[in-house]
Design an enzyme around this catalytic site. Sequence first.
Site, PDB file in Angstrom:
ATOM      1  N   GLU A  92      42.370  44.012  41.386  1.00 10.76           N
ATOM      2  CA  GLU A  92      41.441  43.098  42.082  1.00 10.76           C
ATOM      3  C   GLU A  92      41.417  41.719  41.437  1.00 10.76           C
ATOM      4  O   GLU A  92      41.290  40.707  42.122  1.00 10.76           O
ATOM      5  CB  GLU A  92      40.030  43.687  42.111  1.00 10.76           C
ATOM      6  CG  GLU A  92      39.047  42.805  42.884  1.00 10.76           C
ATOM      7  CD  GLU A  92      37.693  43.448  43.118  1.00 10.76           C
ATOM      8  OE1 GLU A  92      36.723  42.702  43.350  1.00 10.76           O
ATOM      9  OE2 GLU A  92      37.597  44.693  43.076  1.00 10.76           O
ATOM     10  N   GLU A 125      42.645  52.852  34.785  1.00 11.10           N
ATOM     11  CA  GLU A 125      43.424  51.630  34.579  1.00 11.10           C
ATOM     12  C   GLU A 125      42.621  50.568  33.849  1.00 11.10           C
ATOM     13  O   GLU A 125      43.116  49.890  32.961  1.00 11.10           O
ATOM     14  CB  GLU A 125      43.904  51.084  35.933  1.00 11.10           C
ATOM     15  CG  GLU A 125      45.038  51.877  36.536  1.00 11.10           C
ATOM     16  CD  GLU A 125      46.246  51.939  35.611  1.00 11.10           C
ATOM     17  OE1 GLU A 125      46.867  50.899  35.361  1.00 11.10           O
ATOM     18  OE2 GLU A 125      46.558  53.037  35.127  1.00 11.10           O
TER      19      GLU A 125
END
Length: 292
Positions: A92, A125
């Site tokens: 993102e 992650e």
Amino acid sequence: MAEETRSRLGRGLAALMGDVGAESSTSDRAPKSQRRVPIEHVKANPRNPRRIFADAELEELSQSIRERGIIQPIVVRSSKSEPNTFEIIAGERRWRASQRAGLHEVPIVVLEVTDAEALELAIIENIQRADLNPLEEAAGYQALANQYSHSQDDIATIVGKSRSHVANTLRLLKLPDAVKSYINEGKLTAGHARALINQSDPESIARDIVEKGLNVRQVEKLRQDDAKAAKKPKSTAKARKDANIAALEKQLSDALGLVVEITDKGRAGGVLGIRYRTLEQLDDVIAKLQRG
């Protein structure tokens, strides 16, 4: 979730995508080849545990993207509600920086995963990249527990952490809002935050950490001192304290708004003690004394 899947998830997206190369092309989690799509076809994941994106970091990354483009593709999954639209699993920050850089297209890799797996991968992650602050990490764990009924043992297995780490991280969510603000602003580290758990006055101690630059070891010592004070048997001296001394203590405490203790040692004199928690309280006492 099967143990094999959990093991692969626990090693992150790179491991999952690498594993797929050795699997059958009919695997329901096999990523499609990398491709480019219009940036408006990519949407943020509302369940992304990362909530804070520093403006300076985004600007630095957007400048790099303007000069060199996006080196690592954004990992996404197909949107269930909008055709030809993709929801971000990881990346993102790159997507946001690409918007700033004015990119019209971005590279993506598509993984077909469930809602729970998407959240797990996003947490993994971010943890592996150290992108989450302690509260974001805690909120991610809480979402796995509340939305997908994962136990703390399940979460520990998925993210590759110990159960005690998961449990202590979740406890951060119970800290006062003022302390959480310090954590979100980066003024308190994860070690600081964990040391504040079960403190009698975490907000005041957090303020001292920020103002005085206390390290984690110093905060731990404060916690140990508090624990010793709580276990120490109450002295019977106060019960035998002279009624006049006790009345004077109350009078001074009411006047100053702080705890005042007077220890009378007879002909040897005595000690007048005023307890304060903040520098502001100390300044107020000094000002009152100077005014006479």
